[in-house]
Design a protein around this motif. Structure first.
Motif, mmCIF file in Angstrom:
data_model
loop_
_atom_site.group_PDB
_atom_site.id
_atom_site.type_symbol
_atom_site.label_atom_id
_atom_site.label_comp_id
_atom_site.label_asym_id
_atom_site.label_seq_id
_atom_site.Cartn_x
_atom_site.Cartn_y
_atom_site.Cartn_z
ATOM 1 N N SER A 23 49.153 19.963 18.056
ATOM 2 C CA SER A 23 48.802 18.685 18.808
ATOM 3 C C SER A 23 49.238 18.698 20.217
ATOM 4 O O SER A 23 48.698 18.000 20.845
ATOM 5 C CB SER A 23 49.250 17.607 17.740
ATOM 6 N N TYR A 24 50.221 19.532 20.457
ATOM 7 C CA TYR A 24 50.908 19.376 21.819
ATOM 8 C C TYR A 24 49.634 20.123 22.642
ATOM 9 O O TYR A 24 49.553 19.735 23.965
ATOM 10 C CB TYR A 24 52.153 20.483 21.892
ATOM 11 N N GLY A 42 41.399 15.019 15.684
ATOM 12 C CA GLY A 42 41.766 14.554 17.040
ATOM 13 C C GLY A 42 41.084 15.536 17.762
ATOM 14 O O GLY A 42 40.588 15.208 18.901
ATOM 15 N N LEU A 48 43.538 17.222 27.123
ATOM 16 C CA LEU A 48 43.038 15.996 27.218
ATOM 17 C C LEU A 48 43.881 15.381 28.606
ATOM 18 O O LEU A 48 42.893 15.151 29.254
ATOM 19 C CB LEU A 48 43.522 14.833 25.942
ATOM 20 N N LEU A 49 44.791 15.695 28.914
ATOM 21 C CA LEU A 49 45.561 15.187 29.927
ATOM 22 C C LEU A 49 45.203 15.979 31.107
ATOM 23 O O LEU A 49 44.601 15.492 32.264
ATOM 24 C CB LEU A 49 47.102 15.505 29.928
ATOM 25 N N GLU A 106 49.905 22.072 12.588
ATOM 26 C CA GLU A 106 49.263 20.911 13.053
ATOM 27 C C GLU A 106 50.072 20.099 14.275
ATOM 28 O O GLU A 106 49.410 20.129 15.232
ATOM 29 C CB GLU A 106 49.028 19.707 11.943
ATOM 30 N N SER A 107 51.461 20.154 13.999
ATOM 31 C CA SER A 107 52.055 19.763 15.250
ATOM 32 C C SER A 107 52.021 20.471 16.263
ATOM 33 O O SER A 107 52.144 20.313 17.590
ATOM 34 C CB SER A 107 53.507 19.409 14.657
ATOM 35 N N VAL A 151 46.487 20.222 22.174
ATOM 36 C CA VAL A 151 45.362 19.064 22.180
ATOM 37 C C VAL A 151 45.531 17.888 23.405
ATOM 38 O O VAL A 151 44.905 17.953 24.301
ATOM 39 C CB VAL A 151 45.015 18.230 20.755
ATOM 40 N N GLY A 152 46.902 17.628 23.527
ATOM 41 C CA GLY A 152 47.537 16.660 24.413
ATOM 42 C C GLY A 152 47.405 17.182 25.969
ATOM 43 O O GLY A 152 46.752 16.625 26.696
#
Lengths: 229, 323
Positions: free
Chosen positions: A19-20, A139, A26-27, A15-16, A22-23
């Motif tokens: 999550s990078y 997310g 988005l950015l 997950e972690s 996913v960030g």
């Protein structure tokens, strides 16, 4: 598949790791909506696709899917190498590399997209989609819906035909993210079909943009109201 | 004497002394490394101190059109900057001003200094000074939200508005602190602080052309000791912001005990962190060109958006993004 890599992903909190990514997705999509260089937009599209492919790869490894390496390699070749190369080639042919005039000023559109993303992140967890569907991470669900809307925003507010094509691909990436999130990955045949569709689309639309440039001397869609022989 | 008071006093004096002592050094270090990167020899590494000594030996001359505001401004700017310096951690995360506003006080102490600086720059009636001060105000309106928002992300994450406390909590997390939220907010703080320090994409400190000056332009009418104080507070501000970034980036070492050896070790670690961050700033300055005045807004907007995304993700914590 590489055993040590699998072990690495399984050992670490997947997950972690994702999550990078996913960030990054988005950015990159919000930066894309405020970008005036078409070349940079194509690069951003490649980065976005790469992060989505990596998310899919991690999800596949965690769910012990044996075909994940093949599928992700094929999508990688299509989305990160072939489509950007075709778009770059078209860009070189039409010799227009930046877009100044848009319907909404670029910093404003970046701010609007940011608001849109914040709203989606506020709303989506409360309407209970992720309870109905078995999602990978909620997310990623909000991110994919934001990316779809940002792609739509790019298509709506830009005047250059090539940038509108990139907006379409951003939308497609959003749908790709949504499929990763809800059903982990599509059946191989469907995935191939979509990829082929996009590739042919890039080729056809590239030729189309080049022809528009040839006969109208612009790729501004506002100029396309007059008839030319 | 009470042991705790003694410890507190020693730390306070070392903290303030370090900031005052190393501000000119960091300035000259940045200049030297930048010159070396551009293939020049550059000024000697102690040039900052030589400059200060020169300014303090010179006579102060001011226009007879100016009032008391013009002559007290250097002292106000210097004291607000130093007071902001007491709010941040350097080699120790001991708090010197407890419960006095944290990050908001930190940002607005700079704001207070800037207010006096811009008002006094309008006093002598020089057109270059007034132009520079109006530009500085334009920058200030853009910088303040962009500086505050990423720091608010840390407030959201750790539930405290005290920078020292935040750094303590970051240090306790080890390598796990580098989450997406954290990385996005650090990038945003970094971009905004380049603007706050008047460095290259926003303002060129080494310019000799009055029309392009922003920060330097406001100092045009100052001379002698007052000019020295103004320059010194500029360098102090730079060191303070660099130490803030350094401590947010590498919150690795906090002093275990209170002995002379551990104090020295902490100071050395702190200086290394500051040198690493300043070298990185020089690197950015060398590869990036100064932007047009009206493009400054766009760059700061990008930084603002990064911090908004960081805020969105941090509020989303625990709901599946795994942050």
């Amino acid at each position: 598949m590489n055993v040590t890599l699998t072990q690495f992903i399984l050992d670490h909190n997947h997950e972690s790791l994702s999550s990078y990514l996913v960030g990054v997705v988005l950015l990159v999509s919000i930066l894309m909506s405020g970008c005036h260089r078409i070349e940079t937009m194509i690069r951003f599209f490649a980065i976005q696709s790469l992060s989505l492919i990596l998310i899919m790869f991690i999800a596949g490894v965690v769910n012990h899917n044996p075909h994940i390496l093949i599928i992700s390699t094929i999508i990688f070749v299509g989305k990160c190498i072939l489509i950007p190369t075709i778009l770059m080639f078209v860009l070189k042919q039409i010799q227009i590399n930046r877009e100044i005039e848009t319907y909404v000023a670029l910093p404003v559109s970046m701010l609007l997209n940011c608001t849109l993303t914040a709203l989606i992140f506020a709303i989506i967890p409360n309407i209970g989609i992720e309870k109905e569907l078995h999602v990978l991470s909620s997310g990623l669900l909000s991110t994919s819906i934001s990316v779809i809307l940002i792609g739509l925003f790019i298509m709506m507010t830009r005047k250059k035909a090539l940038v509108q094509i990139i907006g379409l691909y951003v939308m497609e990436n959003g749908i790709f993210a949504l499929t990763i999130d809800t059903i982990f990955e599509m059946p191989n045949v469907v995935e191939m079909g979509i990829l082929l569709d996009l590739l042919i689309g890039a080729l056809v639309m590239g030729v189309w943009v080049y022809r528009i440039r040839q006969s109208f001397e612009t790729i501004n869609v506002e100029e396309l109201t007059k008839l030319r022989g | 004497m009470n042991y705790n008071i003694l410890k507190h006093l020693t730390l306070l004096l070392t903290h303030t002394g370090l900031l005052l002592l190393f501000a000119p050094f960091i300035h000259s270090y940045i200049k030297k490394i930048k010159a070396m990167m551009q293939g020049r020899i550059g000024p000697p590494i102690l040039q900052g101190y030589y400059d200060l000594i020169k300014y303090f030996h010179k006579e102060t001359v001011a226009s007879n059109q100016t009032s008391w505001l013009f002559s007290i401004t250097p002292f106000i700017v210097f004291s607000t900057t130093l007071a902001a310096g007491l709010l941040i951690p350097t080699f120790t995360s001991e708090e010197f001003i407890v419960s006095l506003g944290g990050i908001i006080l930190f940002i607005y102490l700079f704001g207070l200094g800037r207010f006096f600086m811009t008002s006094s720059a309008c006093e002598p009636g020089s057109s270059f000074c007034s132009m520079a001060s109006s530009r500085e105000m334009m920058f200030a309106t853009l910088i303040e939200p962009v500086m505050l928002l990423p720091l608010f992300v840390f407030v959201c994450m750790y539930g405290t508005n005290n920078i020292c406390e935040t750094v303590n909590q970051l240090a306790s997390k080890g390598v796990a602190l580098y989450t997406p939220t954290y990385i996005l907010s650090i990038i945003a703080i970094f971009i905004a602080s380049l603007a706050e320090m008047c460095r290259i994409p926003f303002d060129n400190q080494e310019t000799h052309y009055e029309l392009t000056m922003v920060h330097e332009g406001m100092l045009l009418e100052y001379s002698g000791k007052q000019l020295g104080i103004m320059f010194f507070s500029g360098w102090l501000k730079q060191l303070i912001i660099i130490s803030l970034i350094a401590n947010l980036l590498f919150p690795l070492y906090t002093m275990p005990g209170f002995t002379f050896a551990s104090l020295c070790f902490a100071v050395i670690i702190y200086l290394l962190k500051v040198l690493i961050v300043s070298t990185f700033i020089v690197f950015i300055e060398t590869i990036v060109a100064k932007v047009r005045l009206f493009r400054v807004r766009d760059i700061l907007m990008t930084s603002f958006i990064m911090s908004i995304i960081a805020l969105v993700i941090s509020v989303y914590k625990g709901k599946g993004l795994g942050v």
